[in-house]
Design a protein around this motif. Structure first.
Motif, short mmCIF file in Angstrom:
data_model
loop_
_atom_site.label_atom_id
_atom_site.label_comp_id
_atom_site.label_asym_id
_atom_site.label_seq_id
_atom_site.Cartn_x
_atom_site.Cartn_y
_atom_site.Cartn_z
N GLN A 234 0.85 -1.29 0.09
CA GLN A 234 -0.14 0.05 -0.02
C GLN A 234 0.75 1.21 -0.11
O GLN A 234 0.64 2.21 -0.78
CB GLN A 234 -0.84 0.07 1.14
CG GLN A 234 -2.17 -1.07 1.14
CD GLN A 234 -2.80 -1.15 2.26
OE1 GLN A 234 -2.44 -2.02 3.21
NE2 GLN A 234 -3.72 -0.38 2.78
N GLU B 280 -5.42 -8.22 -3.61
CA GLU B 280 -5.93 -7.97 -5.00
C GLU B 280 -6.03 -6.34 -5.21
O GLU B 280 -5.81 -5.96 -6.22
CB GLU B 280 -7.49 -8.69 -5.09
CG GLU B 280 -7.16 -10.10 -5.63
CD GLU B 280 -8.29 -10.94 -5.64
OE1 GLU B 280 -9.41 -10.50 -5.55
OE2 GLU B 280 -8.32 -12.24 -5.91
N PRO B 281 -6.86 -5.65 -4.22
CA PRO B 281 -6.82 -4.33 -4.39
C PRO B 281 -5.40 -3.62 -4.68
O PRO B 281 -5.65 -2.33 -5.16
CB PRO B 281 -7.54 -3.65 -3.01
CG PRO B 281 -8.11 -4.69 -2.35
CD PRO B 281 -7.18 -6.24 -2.83
N TYR B 282 -4.58 -4.06 -3.99
CA TYR B 282 -3.34 -3.43 -4.25
C TYR B 282 -2.17 -3.89 -5.49
O TYR B 282 -1.16 -3.31 -5.58
CB TYR B 282 -2.70 -3.26 -2.73
CG TYR B 282 -3.41 -3.09 -1.90
CD1 TYR B 282 -3.87 -1.86 -1.62
CD2 TYR B 282 -3.73 -4.06 -0.96
CE1 TYR B 282 -4.84 -1.47 -0.56
CE2 TYR B 282 -4.63 -3.82 0.21
CZ TYR B 282 -5.14 -2.76 0.26
OH TYR B 282 -6.02 -2.65 1.31
#
Ligand code: F6R
Length: 369
Positions: free
Chosen positions: A295, A316-318
């Protein structure tokens, strides 16, 4: 002789499941215990060992770094790992209860050979982990555990590295088995996992097309960084070394925990950063820390290339790019996590028009100091 591949390196990458299986062959008995009688070091002698020192160069040194985690965890014997070229010039502390492990694909690397000679002069026992039958390092050592990778022709080491890891795990588990540490159950479970791991390496190889595509898209970059923690740290170093030698790019591997102590200053818009993520199971503290590292660098504009276990959805989001590897016990992860980095470097080198099997300025075995 390249068996239909354009380069020896591609052939050797593809041979890794077989190389890993061959290195395990005959070394695990029907009851799931290790049989390494070939070492010719008795269980009694192994119980006397109070320190392990690993010496090697280059890729073999990275295998040694991973071996340290395994040896200290499964045996509780203190283990140091040192570049062979540094070791012999600093008057290292060695005695007959020190087991020195020299790792070398060729068995002819002069720096490693000199370290072996120095260790034996001090009365230490030397175990060679080597891929080349009858080469100098095993001949000058007290014992040898051969890796069965078969001949490695490409200058950049691939299948030899995976088999060096297997040999290191075998030695660590065998030492643990001989000394009967509290990890007996875990050791038996890991031996079982190790005996299945070549299949997992094969699975990774079948999913490499997106990695090749990604590599081609980065062909005009100047720098790639690699981050990892625990055994992912040496994997990051190995990924960076492969990229330097093959793609002639500036590549650096860091321990992710060191980011804020300096390297984070390098992060800029669109800089590719490869992150090796440990298993979310078990070592959750480590896992959480690396997710926050991802992040942090992404917030500063890095293009994140994340190598993570199948089923790990939290990353997954990063991840700008996600490379999946099979779930393995933590210490065995380098066997699957290194493979995408080899493919990545090979494809990038090809995209940049470099000679993959014979990188400039390098020789397959370095027989001078
Ligand atoms: C990297 C590479 C070198 C060797 C090193 C040690 O791809 O091939 O870093 O690993 O020169 O060689 P050996 O294992 O023959 O002692």
């Amino acid at each position: 002789e390249k068996g239909g591949y354009d380069y020896f390196m591609l052939k050797e990458i593809a041979e890794q499941p077989r190389a890993v299986a061959d290195t395990l062959l005959g070394r695990i008995d029907a009851s799931g215990s290790l049989r390494l009688d070939e070492l010719r070091i008795s269980a009694a002698e192994l119980r006397e060992v109070d320190k392990v020192v690993i010496v090697a160069c280059g890729t073999a040194f990275h295998a040694g770094m991973i071996a340290k985690y395994a040896i200290e965890h499964w045996t509780r014997i203190p283990c140091e790992v040192e570049l062979a070229s540094e070791f012999r010039y600093r008057d290292p502390i060695l005695d007959p209860r020190t087991l020195v492990i020299a790792i070398s694909q060729s068995g002819e690397t002069m720096d490693t050979l000199m370290a072996v000679r120095h260790a034996r002069e001090q009365g230490s026992k030397v175990l060679a982990i080597c891929n080349t039958n009858g080469s100098t390092i095993p001949r000058e050592s007290d014992a040898v555990l051969y890796t069965h990778a078969g001949p490695e022709v490409a200058v950049a080491s691939t299948k030899a590295f995976l088999t060096q890891l297997v040999a290191c795990y075998l030695v660590a588990l065998y030492l643990g088995q001989a000394r009967g540490t509290k990890w007996g159950d875990e050791i038996r479970a890991v031996i079982r996992d190790l005996s299945q791991i070549s299949r997992e390496v094969g699975r990774v190889l079948r999913t490499m097309e997106p990695v090749r595509e990604l590599a081609r898209s980065l062909a005009d970059k100047d720098t790639v960084l690699f981050l990892g923690r625990h055994v992912g740290y040496p994997v990051a170093l190995e990924g960076a070394l492969k990229l330097k030698e093959l793609a002639y790019m500036h590549a650096e591997g860091f321990a992710a925990g060191e980011l804020k102590h300096g390297p984070i200053a390098l992060i800029e818009e669109d800089l590719p950063v490869v992150v090796v993520v440990p298993s979310p199971r078990g070592r959750s503290v480590l896992y959480d820390k690396i997710v926050s590292n991802i992040q942090e660098i992404r917030a500063r504009g890095a293009r994140t290339i994340v190598i993570a276990e199948e089923g790990d959805t939290a990353v997954e989001p990063y991840a700008d790019h996600l490379i999946r590897i099979p779930a393995t016990p933590t210490l065995l992860q380098p066997l699957v996590a290194t493979v995408p980095l080899q493919v990545f470097a090979c494809e990038l080198a090809t995209a940049r028009g470099n000679e993959v099997d014979q990188p400039r300025n390098l020789a397959k075995s370095v027989t001078v100091e």
